[in-house]
Write a protein that holds these residues in place. Structure first.
Motif, PDB file in Angstrom:
ATOM      1  N   LEU A  13       0.837  -1.291  -0.011  1.00 41.00           N
ATOM      2  CA  LEU A  13       0.022  -0.007  -0.091  1.00 41.00           C
ATOM      3  C   LEU A  13       0.905   1.119  -0.086  1.00 41.00           C
ATOM      4  CD1 LEU A  13      -2.926   0.675   0.053  1.00 41.00           C
ATOM      5  CD2 LEU A  13      -2.899   1.029   2.595  1.00 41.00           C
ATOM      6  N   GLY A  17      -2.161   5.699  -0.832  1.00 42.63           N
ATOM      7  CA  GLY A  17      -3.396   4.682  -0.461  1.00 42.63           C
ATOM      8  C   GLY A  17      -3.669   4.823   0.877  1.00 42.63           C
ATOM      9  N   GLN A  18      -2.655   4.699   1.826  1.00 48.46           N
ATOM     10  CA  GLN A  18      -2.768   4.755   3.287  1.00 48.46           C
ATOM     11  C   GLN A  18      -3.611   5.734   3.813  1.00 48.46           C
ATOM     12  OE1 GLN A  18       1.187   4.542   5.055  1.00 48.46           O
ATOM     13  NE2 GLN A  18       1.186   2.016   4.715  1.00 48.46           N
ATOM     14  N   TYR A  21      -7.210   5.632   2.727  1.00 44.15           N
ATOM     15  CA  TYR A  21      -8.011   4.361   3.274  1.00 44.15           C
ATOM     16  C   TYR A  21      -8.290   4.881   4.715  1.00 44.15           C
ATOM     17  CZ  TYR A  21      -8.895  -0.137   5.225  1.00 44.15           C
ATOM     18  OH  TYR A  21      -9.520  -1.300   6.024  1.00 44.15           O
ATOM     19  N   VAL A  35      -9.851   7.715  -6.082  1.00 46.44           N
ATOM     20  CA  VAL A  35      -9.149   6.533  -6.058  1.00 46.44           C
ATOM     21  C   VAL A  35      -8.124   6.330  -7.477  1.00 46.44           C
ATOM     22  CG1 VAL A  35      -8.969   4.055  -5.553  1.00 46.44           C
ATOM     23  CG2 VAL A  35     -10.708   5.436  -4.752  1.00 46.44           C
ATOM     24  N   LEU A  41      -5.584   0.644  -3.415  1.00 45.76           N
ATOM     25  CA  LEU A  41      -6.539   0.495  -2.583  1.00 45.76           C
ATOM     26  C   LEU A  41      -7.896  -0.608  -3.194  1.00 45.76           C
ATOM     27  CD1 LEU A  41      -7.313   4.042  -1.444  1.00 45.76           C
ATOM     28  CD2 LEU A  41      -6.557   2.382   0.051  1.00 45.76           C
ATOM     29  N   LEU A  46      -9.469  -3.072  -0.470  1.00 46.31           N
ATOM     30  CA  LEU A  46      -9.695  -2.395   0.823  1.00 46.31           C
ATOM     31  C   LEU A  46     -10.850  -1.527   0.689  1.00 46.31           C
ATOM     32  CD1 LEU A  46      -5.891  -1.478   1.623  1.00 46.31           C
ATOM     33  CD2 LEU A  46      -7.307  -3.169   2.532  1.00 46.31           C
ATOM     34  N   PRO A  59     -15.227   1.796   2.967  1.00 42.09           N
ATOM     35  CA  PRO A  59     -13.775   0.847   3.351  1.00 42.09           C
ATOM     36  C   PRO A  59     -14.366  -0.421   3.728  1.00 42.09           C
ATOM     37  CG  PRO A  59     -14.381   2.619   5.142  1.00 42.09           C
ATOM     38  CD  PRO A  59     -15.449   2.794   3.941  1.00 42.09           C
TER      39      PRO A  59
END
Length: 326
Positions: A13, A17-18, A21, A35, A41, A46, A59
């Motif tokens: 990831l 992306g972290q 999320y 996105v 993701l 996720l 999520p």
């Protein structure tokens, strides 16, 4: 304008992306178009479309997402193991049968990458040997031999002699005064002979005229196992010629003559001095430490009446000692 997606593995990831999320977990949803900059993701599952609006993503609970990813990882590992087992099953009959390329029942050259592996290969060759072992063993004062290694070699050689084998060994003259050499031959019984020369080549072991072992580096931590018939014949020829020139040491000892007060060892040193070798080179080639070599050089200089290294070389040439047998 979107930012290009950072390059990373499919199961990783990226930083963006972290962050996205975490924002989805906090807000409950994110827009699908957001996105575009972090497709990992969706690749990792996720985020998923909401039931109400396909343009919005919600999520997946982190614990559920983690279990799903671990399960997928376990499945990939299991697939790799099954693939590896299939390969092992395919090659196992060939390995067991000892199949080699046509015309080569065994490798002509094989690298042995440790002292332990070399000693094991020599022991295996001697365990099958029936006729003769030829060895050249140059003495290196800086390379000490552990007592357990010496004991194992004696036991290995005695087993070979007990089967009716013959051993011939060549050393430098200097080993005549080394205790472990005398002890070795006092322990062996059977058809065994040893002779000495001023100088010998590097270590060589020939078993039954079919396999030879030679060092592949200076400290003998690497070796080559040689089975090529032409090379074996060459090694045996070199050994036999050196053997005829050598002085018997065991079981019958022949004392070398020392005419004109010049010992055979000093004569050998004189020959190397005339060739321009250093004290260290002389010591290495004759199997002695540098201090002993320098003592002999000093005695030689005294005998010939030399007062300098340069004068010593001249006096050696004038004395004619290198033209005499002894």
């Amino acid at each position: 304008m979107t930012t290009p997606h950072a390059h990373h593995r499919p199961d990783e990831l990226c930083a963006e992306g972290q962050q996205m999320y975490q924002r989805a977990l906090r807000d409950g949803q994110v827009a699908l178009r957001a996105v575009d900059t972090a497709p990992c993701l969706l690749d990792m599952g996720l985020l998923r479309p909401t039931a109400e609006d396909p343009e919005r993503l919600e999520p997946v609970t982190p614990s559920i997402a983690l279990q799903r990813l671990l399960r997928a990882s376990d499945e990939r590992i299991a697939d790799e193991r099954r693939h590896g087992q299939r390969m092992a099953d395919m090659f196992e009959p060939l390995v067991r049968a000892g199949v080699h390329p046509a015309g080569t029942s065994t490798p002509m050259l094989r690298a042995l990458k440790s002292n332990e592996r070399t000693n094991q290969a020599i022991a295996e060759a001697l365990a099958e040997a029936r006729t003769e072992t030829l060895t050249i063993q140059p003495y290196r004062p800086h390379l000490t031999r552990r007592p357990e290694v010496h004991a194992a070699a004696v036991a290995r050689d005695q087993a070979f002699l007990d089967r009716g084998g013959r051993i011939r060994a060549l050393y430098q003259h200097s080993v005549r005064h080394i205790p472990y050499t005398r002890d070795r031959y006092e322990q062996l019984t059977g058809d065994v002979e040893a002779r000495t020369l001023d100088e010998v080549p590097e270590r060589l072991i020939i078993v039954d005229h079919t396999v030879a072992f030679i060092p592949a580096n200076t400290d003998r931590t690497l070796a080559l196992e040689v089975r090529h018939p032409a090379l074996i014949t060459h090694f045996v020829t070199v050994f036999d010629r050196l053997w005829r020139l050598a002085t018997p040491m065991y079981p019958h000892t022949v004392q070398r003559q020392s005419p004109d007060g010049i010992t055979p060892r000093q004569r050998a040193i004189a020959a190397l001095l005339v060739e321009g070798h250093t004290d260290s080179d002389i010591a290495d080639r004759l199997g002695m430490n540098v201090r002993t070599a320098r003592v002999h050089i000093a005695k030689l200089a005294t005998t010939l009446g030399s007062e300098s290294r340069a004068q010593l070389g001249y006096l050696i040439g004038q004395s004619g000692i290198l033209d005499r047998e002894g």
